[in-house]
Motif scaffolding. Structure first.
Motif, mmCIF file in Angstrom:
data_model
loop_
_atom_site.group_PDB
_atom_site.id
_atom_site.type_symbol
_atom_site.label_atom_id
_atom_site.label_comp_id
_atom_site.label_asym_id
_atom_site.label_seq_id
_atom_site.Cartn_x
_atom_site.Cartn_y
_atom_site.Cartn_z
ATOM 1 N N LEU A 111 0.830 -1.203 0.004
ATOM 2 C CA LEU A 111 -0.094 0.104 -0.047
ATOM 3 C C LEU A 111 0.785 1.300 0.038
ATOM 4 C CD1 LEU A 111 -2.690 -1.274 2.484
ATOM 5 C CD2 LEU A 111 -2.941 -0.941 -0.229
ATOM 6 N N ASP A 112 0.250 2.362 -0.007
ATOM 7 C CA ASP A 112 0.915 3.634 -0.306
ATOM 8 C C ASP A 112 1.984 3.863 0.729
ATOM 9 O OD1 ASP A 112 -2.010 3.590 -1.134
ATOM 10 O OD2 ASP A 112 -1.823 5.689 -1.364
ATOM 11 N N GLY A 113 2.930 4.407 0.216
ATOM 12 C CA GLY A 113 4.171 4.969 0.806
ATOM 13 C C GLY A 113 4.857 3.788 1.447
ATOM 14 N N ALA A 114 4.642 2.589 1.366
ATOM 15 C CA ALA A 114 5.333 1.554 1.604
ATOM 16 C C ALA A 114 6.665 1.294 0.757
ATOM 17 C CB ALA A 114 4.594 0.253 1.746
ATOM 18 N N VAL A 115 7.674 0.773 1.377
ATOM 19 C CA VAL A 115 9.067 0.635 0.830
ATOM 20 C C VAL A 115 9.335 -0.820 1.039
ATOM 21 C CG1 VAL A 115 11.435 1.526 0.659
ATOM 22 C CG2 VAL A 115 9.319 3.078 0.914
ATOM 23 N N LEU A 116 9.929 -1.533 -0.313
ATOM 24 C CA LEU A 116 10.445 -2.397 -0.107
ATOM 25 C C LEU A 116 11.887 -2.377 -0.537
ATOM 26 C CD1 LEU A 116 7.636 -3.383 -0.243
ATOM 27 C CD2 LEU A 116 8.590 -5.699 -1.365
ATOM 28 N N GLU A 117 12.978 -2.332 0.119
ATOM 29 C CA GLU A 117 14.404 -1.902 0.109
ATOM 30 C C GLU A 117 14.784 -3.154 -1.249
ATOM 31 O OE1 GLU A 117 16.329 -1.579 3.599
ATOM 32 O OE2 GLU A 117 15.522 0.630 3.920
ATOM 33 N N ASP A 118 16.162 -2.942 -1.471
ATOM 34 C CA ASP A 118 16.750 -3.919 -2.371
ATOM 35 C C ASP A 118 16.413 -5.397 -1.682
ATOM 36 O OD1 ASP A 118 17.062 -1.847 -3.943
ATOM 37 O OD2 ASP A 118 19.236 -1.947 -3.869
ATOM 38 N N GLU A 119 16.548 -6.282 -2.589
ATOM 39 C CA GLU A 119 16.622 -7.782 -2.261
ATOM 40 C C GLU A 119 15.912 -8.245 -0.851
ATOM 41 O OE1 GLU A 119 20.686 -8.664 -1.935
ATOM 42 O OE2 GLU A 119 20.916 -8.916 -3.994
ATOM 43 N N VAL A 120 14.300 -8.101 -1.266
ATOM 44 C CA VAL A 120 13.362 -8.330 -0.062
ATOM 45 C C VAL A 120 12.700 -9.283 -0.939
ATOM 46 C CG1 VAL A 120 11.270 -7.471 0.939
ATOM 47 C CG2 VAL A 120 13.438 -6.350 1.078
ATOM 48 N N MET A 121 12.100 -10.465 -0.092
ATOM 49 C CA MET A 121 11.203 -11.398 -0.605
ATOM 50 C C MET A 121 9.921 -11.294 0.308
ATOM 51 S SD MET A 121 13.002 -15.035 -1.193
ATOM 52 C CE MET A 121 12.913 -15.866 -2.653
ATOM 53 N N LEU A 122 8.807 -11.004 -0.479
ATOM 54 C CA LEU A 122 7.610 -10.924 0.442
ATOM 55 C C LEU A 122 6.793 -12.171 0.064
ATOM 56 C CD1 LEU A 122 5.661 -9.151 2.125
ATOM 57 C CD2 LEU A 122 4.930 -8.196 -0.147
ATOM 58 N N GLY A 123 6.151 -12.927 1.105
ATOM 59 C CA GLY A 123 5.496 -14.195 0.668
ATOM 60 C C GLY A 123 3.885 -13.888 0.344
#
Length: 176
Positions: A111-123
């Motif tokens: 959602l809005d404004g969330a940040v996944l930095e480099d090399e992230v795995m989201l299940g």
């Protein structure tokens, strides 16, 4: 494929990108070299910009959108996706930032404004709430997403492999 201008903005798509004919790309959108957009995906840059980097893949049924300028969000909020990103089937990305070499599992929502930095795995089926930052090099799962553990070297290698395999698959589809 449906590629449409909106409010004077036309999508800019790299010549080597693959856009499935059953997808929609609309408005202020940039799609980088060797990226792929798969069937039933909607990328709607009508009220702000969407930028998808090189070698990223947006899989079937995903929805990418942005937030408009208002008193609640001055200036609005764009959607940024880095290079070598794998976005699984039926993912929603809304006005967030996705770093390089990330994998977003099927059915997840960011959602809005969330940040996944480099090399992230989201299940799969995870929910990243507004404004949350997921740190580089970790696996996150759940709704809301929680940090589980550091990624292994094999998982980090897989992030590049996944993106490259979709580049190859898109070239096969484009040649048919």
């Amino acid at each position: 494929m449906t590629i449409r201008s909106f409010d004077g903005k036309t999508p800019r798509i790299a010549i080597t990108a693959y856009i499935d004919e059953a997808s929609l790309v609309l408005g202020n959108v940039v799609i980088g070299e060797d990226s792929s957009i798969w069937p039933m995906t909607v990328i709607r840059g009508d009220v702000h910009s969407i930028h998808i980097g090189a070698r990223s893949n947006i899989q079937d049924g995903s929805v990418l959108h942005v937030t408009h300028d208002s008193e609640y969000v001055p200036g609005g909020q764009a959607l940024q996706i880095g290079d070598d990103v794998t976005v699984g089937h039926r993912v929603i990305l809304h006005a967030c930032t996705i770093g390089h070499r990330c994998l977003i599992g099927m059915g997840s929502t960011v959602l809005d404004g969330a940040v996944l930095e480099d090399e992230v795995m989201l299940g799969a089926a995870s929910l990243v709430p507004p404004g949350k930052v997921l740190e580089t090099g970790f696996l996150y799962v759940g709704a809301p997403a929680k940090k589980i553990r550091p990624l292994t070297d094999q998982e980090k290698t897989f992030l590049r492999y996944s993106a490259e395999s979709y580049v190859q698959l898109s070239k096969q589809h484009a040649s048919k």
